[in-house]
Each structure stands twice: as structure tokens, then as C-alpha cells.
Design a protein around this motif. Structure first.
Motif, PDB file in Angstrom:
ATOM      1  N   LEU A  23       0.836  -1.204   0.000  1.00 25.90           N
ATOM      2  CA  LEU A  23       0.000   0.000   0.000  1.00 25.90           C
ATOM      3  C   LEU A  23       0.864   1.245   0.000  1.00 25.90           C
ATOM      4  O   LEU A  23       1.961   1.239   0.557  1.00 25.90           O
ATOM      5  N   VAL A  24       0.338   2.303  -0.586  1.00 25.01           N
ATOM      6  CA  VAL A  24       0.940   3.626  -0.406  1.00 25.01           C
ATOM      7  C   VAL A  24      -0.121   4.492   0.246  1.00 25.01           C
ATOM      8  O   VAL A  24      -1.295   4.427  -0.135  1.00 25.01           O
ATOM      9  N   MET A  25       0.283   5.290   1.242  1.00 24.86           N
ATOM     10  CA  MET A  25      -0.625   6.308   1.772  1.00 24.86           C
ATOM     11  C   MET A  25       0.059   7.634   1.618  1.00 24.86           C
ATOM     12  O   MET A  25       1.241   7.766   1.934  1.00 24.86           O
ATOM     13  N   GLU A  26      -0.674   8.603   1.099  1.00 19.23           N
ATOM     14  CA  GLU A  26      -0.035   9.906   0.908  1.00 19.23           C
ATOM     15  C   GLU A  26      -0.960  11.048   1.250  1.00 19.23           C
ATOM     16  O   GLU A  26      -2.181  10.877   1.339  1.00 19.23           O
ATOM     17  N   GLU A  27      -0.360  12.216   1.465  1.00 17.59           N
ATOM     18  CA  GLU A  27      -1.164  13.398   1.792  1.00 17.59           C
ATOM     19  C   GLU A  27      -2.069  13.713   0.611  1.00 17.59           C
ATOM     20  O   GLU A  27      -1.702  13.488  -0.541  1.00 17.59           O
ATOM     21  N   ARG A  28      -3.267  14.206   0.915  1.00 21.21           N
ATOM     22  CA  ARG A  28      -4.167  14.568  -0.175  1.00 21.21           C
ATOM     23  C   ARG A  28      -3.835  15.977  -0.647  1.00 21.21           C
ATOM     24  O   ARG A  28      -3.769  16.906   0.154  1.00 21.21           O
ATOM     25  N   LEU A  29      -3.616  16.108  -1.943  1.00 22.39           N
ATOM     26  CA  LEU A  29      -3.260  17.404  -2.520  1.00 22.39           C
ATOM     27  C   LEU A  29      -4.508  18.064  -3.080  1.00 22.39           C
ATOM     28  O   LEU A  29      -5.430  17.388  -3.542  1.00 22.39           O
ATOM     29  N   GLU A  30      -4.509  19.402  -3.069  1.00 22.29           N
ATOM     30  CA  GLU A  30      -5.616  20.160  -3.658  1.00 22.29           C
ATOM     31  C   GLU A  30      -5.077  20.935  -4.840  1.00 22.29           C
ATOM     32  O   GLU A  30      -3.992  21.517  -4.753  1.00 22.29           O
ATOM     33  N   GLY A  31      -5.800  20.935  -5.935  1.00 15.31           N
ATOM     34  CA  GLY A  31      -5.359  21.725  -7.089  1.00 15.31           C
ATOM     35  C   GLY A  31      -6.024  21.250  -8.351  1.00 15.31           C
ATOM     36  O   GLY A  31      -7.092  20.646  -8.314  1.00 15.31           O
ATOM     37  N   HIS A  32      -5.368  21.517  -9.484  1.00 12.79           N
ATOM     38  CA  HIS A  32      -5.890  21.122 -10.790  1.00 12.79           C
ATOM     39  C   HIS A  32      -4.940  20.121 -11.415  1.00 12.79           C
ATOM     40  O   HIS A  32      -3.723  20.286 -11.336  1.00 12.79           O
ATOM     41  N   GLU A  33      -5.519  19.117 -12.092  1.00 10.32           N
ATOM     42  CA  GLU A  33      -4.673  18.062 -12.666  1.00 10.32           C
ATOM     43  C   GLU A  33      -4.352  18.324 -14.130  1.00 10.32           C
ATOM     44  O   GLU A  33      -5.185  18.821 -14.881  1.00 10.32           O
ATOM     45  N   ALA A  34      -3.142  17.961 -14.513  1.00  8.96           N
ATOM     46  CA  ALA A  34      -2.727  18.052 -15.918  1.00  8.96           C
ATOM     47  C   ALA A  34      -1.936  16.800 -16.272  1.00  8.96           C
ATOM     48  O   ALA A  34      -1.348  16.156 -15.395  1.00  8.96           O
ATOM     49  N   SER A  35      -1.955  16.445 -17.558  1.00 11.93           N
ATOM     50  CA  SER A  35      -1.169  15.304 -18.036  1.00 11.93           C
ATOM     51  C   SER A  35      -0.052  15.844 -18.924  1.00 11.93           C
ATOM     52  O   SER A  35      -0.338  16.525 -19.910  1.00 11.93           O
ATOM     53  N   VAL A  36       1.177  15.554 -18.565  1.00  7.42           N
ATOM     54  CA  VAL A  36       2.303  15.955 -19.411  1.00  7.42           C
ATOM     55  C   VAL A  36       2.990  14.689 -19.910  1.00  7.42           C
ATOM     56  O   VAL A  36       3.490  13.891 -19.116  1.00  7.42           O
ATOM     57  N   LEU A  37       2.965  14.520 -21.232  1.00  5.95           N
ATOM     58  CA  LEU A  37       3.532  13.314 -21.835  1.00  5.95           C
ATOM     59  C   LEU A  37       4.812  13.674 -22.576  1.00  5.95           C
ATOM     60  O   LEU A  37       4.901  14.756 -23.176  1.00  5.95           O
TER      61      LEU A  37
END
Ligand code: AMP
Ligand code: GLY
Length: 426
Positions: free
Chosen positions: A183-197
Motif C-alpha cells: 500500500l501507499v498512503m499519501e497526503e491529499r493534494l488540492e489543485g488542478h490536474e494536468a497530463s504531461v507526456l
């Protein structure tokens, strides 16, 4: 030359469409393909996970280049198997594909490479995860199954109670099977998502214009997560300066760290990013083109994709001239089956495809479709990706939705607000 595309989604239709335009390609196969890829080449009835049969097919037909769409065959080692048989194939090796195949591996690599990402902890058993949650303060947290889970193994939680439930779903109920062994547990981030390929041969990086995907099922980003209900490219959320910074502080260090770990990366490196008020953070890596991001990106690409794919496989991307792009943005709207992302009917006839295909600057990419007695019918949850170019995002959106209106099948639905967020970034 002879090319084989592996996969059966909208991404693979877009790849086949673009590859078929290369005047260097004499023959194109898609395994297994869908109702739309048949328009671009010949479908071959071999599943994308059946590596031995794909290998046999490529050998017997002297395929010059194989292009892998989905992550599962990459994680299973298709590139290594083809490489051992001296067959040229586009995509990362099995060990490099672990970047997507294991979230624990990915997070540790990001930490070593000093790439910005959410603070995290990894766990090998339920008890240590539960103790951790009970001992720390009650804040929003994200719980992730380590392995491949078709995009469903991430549970975004508001509080400790939900996080404990998520741990139970992953480790107790084994909702994602073996993928939940860590498992991974991580802090929840707030913001806008983008995909950079980016396309890379392990030394040179070609960063593609940034896109935005729309993962939640319903308008206004409500409802369950899906594979992606639409995407547009480029997005003003990522400015040119930011894209340069992403290359320097995210993509380059990741590729170097992979090389240092003796897992040199060749193929598409896809960074899922959260743009937060504190700067950007990597949410995840994928090791392939995004679906549906691939559709608007390839709609805008003017260069010959086969040249790019070959130069990557041969490790000479540095010799390639810069990619040429249509300056116009592209918007892709996904039409889905009734019930998706839950269960849905199949074999429903689709009407109006020819009418939509005649419209200017529109391409209808098929995803979950098949042909049956000459008719195109539904064969999946995400059925079509209607993609349009326009002189602005709004014009491209209007054109895509005009084409959507021309297409009919029982139970068809789509989000009505694909690309609307673009307007808030300018
Ligand atoms: P992933 O497969 O890791 O990209 O996660 C799937 C989705 O879960 C992402 O596209 C985000 O919407 C969400 N997500 C993942 N990690 C986080 C995080 N740390 N904070 C907030 N949302 C997240
Ligand atoms: N559009 C998200 C993905 O391809 O993973």
C-alpha cells in the motif's frame, strides 16, 4: 514498412490512424483492434496480453515495428520478449514499466530523484497501515494499492475512518487482488490536474503539449472515476514556462534516476501532475500514451509519427527535427454506454458514424466498438472518442459536440462540459 499496433481502445485507434498516414507504411495490423481500427488497417484476432502469439505473428509477418498501447503487456515484459527475438518494438522494458506497475517503486524513485510529489508512507501489511492511521492526526489522505488496478486502485479519503475502510477494501476484501499486496498512503493534494507526456529514448526528451483529462464520470467533476470521459490539448493550466520547469525538475531527473537504477526508459513517459498553490507535484507516472489524451494530441501532430517512434526505438531522437504541431487546439469527447463505469450492455448498434465523419476537422475514434454483420456495435464502456480541431478551445468543443449529436445508440451519454475548465485558466 510493416507496423503492428497492440491494443483495442481509442488510444490505439488514434495511433493506427496516425501511423496509417505515414507514406513509409505499406501494411498496418492492429491486434486485436476495434470497429474503427479496421478503417486504418487490418485487425488481427490476438489479445493484447497474449505475448507468445503476438511474437509469433510479428516473426511470421516480418513486422518492422510494433507499437504497444496499453500498460498490461508492457508490465508483463512484451518489450523484452520482442527484443530477445531482435524485433523492434516501441515501449519500455518490464523493469522500466514498473514505474506504472508499482506505486511503491514509483514513489521511492521520485523520492531518490528529488522530484516533487505528495509526502507518503508505504506498507507491506494491513496491521502497520492501521497502526499508522490510528497514531497520526485525522487528516485527508489518499490510499493506493501498489499494483495495476485499471485506474481503480486509488481511494481518495476525507478522514481516518474512510482511510481505514480503504485499507480494509485493499488488504482485507482484496478488491484489487494481488495489486493490494503493498500500500501507499499519501497526503491529499488540492489543485488542478494536468497530463504531461514526453517521448524519450532514454537520452533525449520530446515533451508534448500538456493536456487535461476529465476522469470523473459526470458534469462538474461529480460521480465515480472513469478511465477518462474526455480530454483537450493544449491546456493553459500549464504555461510554456511551467512546461520547461516540468521537464527540468520532473522528467529529466526521473529518466536519469531510472538509468542509474539500470532500468533505462524508452517510450512514452506520462506524468500525472497536480498543480497546487505550492507548485506542481507528480501524482503518478504512466509508461504509455494516455487514453483519451492520445486522441487530441495526435490530432494536432503534423510530423510523421512513425519517424518519431522509430527514432525512439533506435536511440537517435537527437537527430529528429523538432515536432510540427497544428496550432489549433483539439477537444475529445467520450461517448459511453449506459451504466458505465458500472456494468453496461454490449452489441448495441451505432448510427450516424458516416454523417459525423463528413464534418470538418472531426475524427471519430472508436474505443469499445466491434463490427457485426457489417454494422458497428458497442463493445465496451467507453465507446467513441469524438475529437475536433478548432481555432479556439470553444470552437473545437462546439465542433466535437456537433459531431456527438450526429451519432446515436441506445443509452449513449457523454459529459457536456469537456474542456470548460480551460476557460478558467486564461
Ligand atoms: P493516480 O492513479 O495515482 O494518478 O490516482 C488517480 C486519481 O486519484 C488522480 O488522477 C487524482 O485525481 C487522485 N489522486 C491521486 N493521488 C492524489 C493525491 N495525493 N491527492 C489528491 N488526489 C489524488
Ligand atoms: N487518461 C488517463 C490514463 O490514460 O491513464
Amino acid at each position: 514498412m510493416k507496423v503492428l499496433v497492440v491494443g483495442n481502445g481509442g488510444r490505439e485507434h488514434a495511433l493506427a490512424w496516425k501511423i496509417s498516414q505515414s507514406n513509409r507504411v505499406d501494411r498496418l495490423w492492429i491486434a486485436p483492434g476495434n470497429g474503427g481500427t479496421e478503417e486504418e488497417g487490418e485487425n488481427v484476432d490476438i489479445a493484447s496480453g497474449d505475448i507468445p502469439r503476438l511474437l509469433d505473428f510479428a516473426r511470421q509477418n516480418q513486422v518492422d515495428l510494433t507499437v504497444v498501447g496499453p500498460e498490461a503487456p508492457l508490465a508483463a515484459g512484451i518489450v523484452d520478449a520482442f527484443g530477445e527475438s531482435k524485433l523492434r518494438i516501441f515501449g519500455p522494458s518490464k523493469t522500466a514499466a514498473e514505474l506504472e506497475g508499482s506505486k511503491v517503486f514509483c514513489k521511492n524513485l521520485l523520492r531518490h530523484a528529488d522530484v516533487p510529489t505528495a509526502d507518503f508512507h508505504t506498507f507491506g501489511d494491513a496491521n502497520s497501515a492501521i497502526t499508522f492511521l490510528k497514531e497520526r492526526e485525522d487528516i485527508p489522505i489518499v490510499v493506493k494499492a501498489d499494483g495495476l488496478a485499471a485506474g481503480k486502485g486509488v481511494i481518495v479519503c476525507e478522514n481516518r475512518e474512510q482511510a481505514l475502510e480503504a485499507v480494509e477494501r485493499i488488504t482485507g476484501a482484496k478488491e484489487f487482488g494481488e495489486a493490494g499486496n503493498q500500500l501507499v498512503m499519501e497526503e491529499r493534494l488540492e489543485g488542478h490536474e494536468a497530463s504531461v507526456l514526453a517521448i524519450t529514448d532514454g537520452r533525449t526528451i520530446l515533451t508534448l503539449p500538456a493536456c487535461q483529462d476529465h476522469k470523473p464520470a459526470y458534469d462538474g467533476d461529480l460521480g465515480p472515476n472513469t478511465g477518462g470521459m474526455g480530454a483537450y490539448c493544449p491546456t493553459a493550466l500549464v504555461t510554456d514556462d511551467m512546461l520547461e520547469k516540468i521537464e527540468e525538475t520532473v522528467l529529466v531527473p526521473t529518466i536519469h534516476q531510472l538509468k542509474r537504477s539500470r532500468r533505462p526508459f524508452r517510450g512514452v513517459l506520462y506524468a500525472g501532475l497536480m498543480i497546487t498553490p505550492q507548485g506542481m507535484r507528480v501524482l503518478e507516472y504512466n509508461v504509455r500514451f494516455g487514453d483519451p489524451e492520445c486522441q487530441p494530441v495526435l490530432m494536432r501532430l503534423k510530423s510523421d509519427l512513425v519517424d518519431v517512434l522509430e527514432a525512439t526505438v533506435d536511440g537517435r531522437l537527437d537527430e529528429l527535427s523538432p515536432l510540427q504541431w497544428d496550432p489549433r487546439p483539439a477537444v475529445c469527447v467520450v461517448m459511453a454506454s449506459e451504466g458505465y463505469p458500472g456494468s453496461y450492455p454490449q452489441g448495441v448498434p451505432i448510427r450516424g458514424l458516416a454523417e459525423a465523419a463528413k464534418m470538418d476537422d472531426v475524427k471519430v475514434f472508436h474505443a469499445g466498438t466491434a463490427t457485426s454483420n457489417g454494422d458497428v456495435v458497442t463493445n465496451g464502456g467507453r465507446v467513441l472518442g469524438i475529437t475536433a480541431l478548432g481555432r479556439s478551445i470553444s470552437v473545437a468543443k462546439l465542433q466535437a459536440y456537433s459531431a456527438v449529436k450526429a451519432i446515436r445508440f441506445s443509452g449513449a451519454w457523454c459529459r457536456k462540459d469537456i474542456s470548460d475548465r480551460a476557460l478558467s485558466y486564461v
